[in-house]
Design a protein around this motif. Structure first.
Motif, PDB file in Angstrom:
ATOM      1  N   SER A 203       0.794  -1.226   0.000  1.00  0.00           N
ATOM      2  CA  SER A 203       0.000   0.000   0.000  1.00  0.00           C
ATOM      3  C   SER A 203       0.823   1.272   0.000  1.00  0.00           C
ATOM      4  O   SER A 203       0.273   2.362   0.148  1.00  0.00           O
ATOM      5  CB  SER A 203      -0.942   0.006   1.218  1.00  0.00           C
ATOM      6  N   THR A 204       2.130   1.156  -0.180  1.00  0.00           N
ATOM      7  CA  THR A 204       2.963   2.355  -0.084  1.00  0.00           C
ATOM      8  C   THR A 204       2.686   3.347  -1.210  1.00  0.00           C
ATOM      9  O   THR A 204       3.007   4.527  -1.075  1.00  0.00           O
ATOM     10  CB  THR A 204       4.454   1.985  -0.085  1.00  0.00           C
ATOM     11  N   ASN A 205       2.081   2.923  -2.305  1.00  0.00           N
ATOM     12  CA  ASN A 205       1.746   3.817  -3.416  1.00  0.00           C
ATOM     13  C   ASN A 205       0.271   4.204  -3.415  1.00  0.00           C
ATOM     14  O   ASN A 205      -0.222   4.783  -4.390  1.00  0.00           O
ATOM     15  CB  ASN A 205       2.088   3.162  -4.753  1.00  0.00           C
ATOM     16  N   ASN A 206      -0.421   3.883  -2.321  1.00  0.00           N
ATOM     17  CA  ASN A 206      -1.855   4.140  -2.233  1.00  0.00           C
ATOM     18  C   ASN A 206      -2.187   5.092  -1.092  1.00  0.00           C
ATOM     19  O   ASN A 206      -1.512   5.085  -0.053  1.00  0.00           O
ATOM     20  CB  ASN A 206      -2.604   2.830  -1.990  1.00  0.00           C
ATOM     21  N   GLY A 207      -3.246   5.858  -1.318  1.00  0.00           N
ATOM     22  CA  GLY A 207      -3.773   6.637  -0.217  1.00  0.00           C
ATOM     23  C   GLY A 207      -4.385   5.715   0.825  1.00  0.00           C
ATOM     24  O   GLY A 207      -4.727   4.566   0.536  1.00  0.00           O
ATOM     25  N   MET A 208      -4.493   6.203   2.038  1.00  0.00           N
ATOM     26  CA  MET A 208      -5.106   5.429   3.114  1.00  0.00           C
ATOM     27  C   MET A 208      -6.030   6.324   3.921  1.00  0.00           C
ATOM     28  O   MET A 208      -5.887   7.548   3.904  1.00  0.00           O
ATOM     29  CB  MET A 208      -4.033   4.795   3.999  1.00  0.00           C
ATOM     30  N   GLY A 209      -6.953   5.705   4.609  1.00  0.00           N
ATOM     31  CA  GLY A 209      -7.914   6.498   5.354  1.00  0.00           C
ATOM     32  C   GLY A 209      -8.418   5.790   6.594  1.00  0.00           C
ATOM     33  O   GLY A 209      -8.263   4.577   6.745  1.00  0.00           O
ATOM     34  N   TRP A 210      -8.998   6.585   7.472  1.00  0.00           N
ATOM     35  CA  TRP A 210      -9.679   6.079   8.655  1.00  0.00           C
ATOM     36  C   TRP A 210     -11.154   6.477   8.585  1.00  0.00           C
ATOM     37  O   TRP A 210     -11.485   7.613   8.252  1.00  0.00           O
ATOM     38  CB  TRP A 210      -9.068   6.667   9.930  1.00  0.00           C
TER      39      TRP A 210
END
Length: 123
Positions: A28-35
């Motif tokens: 996931s290092t090239n992806n946005g992430m969210g909570w």
């Protein structure tokens, strides 16, 4: 493979917690992430998201100024530092990996989710 969220617990009003979310796939290092979070009897709602580099963040109005999202790509981990907690923050918190390089407040744009971690704020 699900993301692994941790760090939830019981805290008094005004207290702090830091949530962590690890991606076991390490992809996931090239992806946005969210909570996101879901309180009892309510729908899941957006909390915060971060882009792949970690230099762009966005917050729900209800947590702005109190919560901070960050990430450590070397550890495949995203964090949510939560300060000045109040009972309205009580919910199961979920982390997600975006399908894109940026995060989103739209849950449908996320490809994978964690199992959730429960945060309970007592008054």
């Amino acid at each position: 493979v699900q993301l692994q969220a941790s760090g939830g617990g019981l805290v008094q009003t005004g207290g702090s917690l830091r949530l962590s979310c690890v991606d076991p796939r390490r992809t996931s290092t090239n992806n946005g992430m969210g909570w996101f979070r879901q309180a009892p009897g309510k729908e899941r709602e957006f909390v915060a998201h971060i882009n792949w580099r970690g230099d762009s963040t966005h917050y729900a109005d209800s947590v702005k100024g109190r919560f901070t999202i960050s990430r450590d790509n070397a550890k495949n981990t995203v964090y949510l530092q939560m300060n000045s907690l109040n009972p309205e923050d009580t919910a199961v918190y979920y982390c997600g990996v975006s399908r894109y390089a940026v995060g989103s407040s739209d849950a449908s744009r996320y490809a994978r989710w964690g199992q959730g971690t429960l945060v309970t704020v007592s008054s």
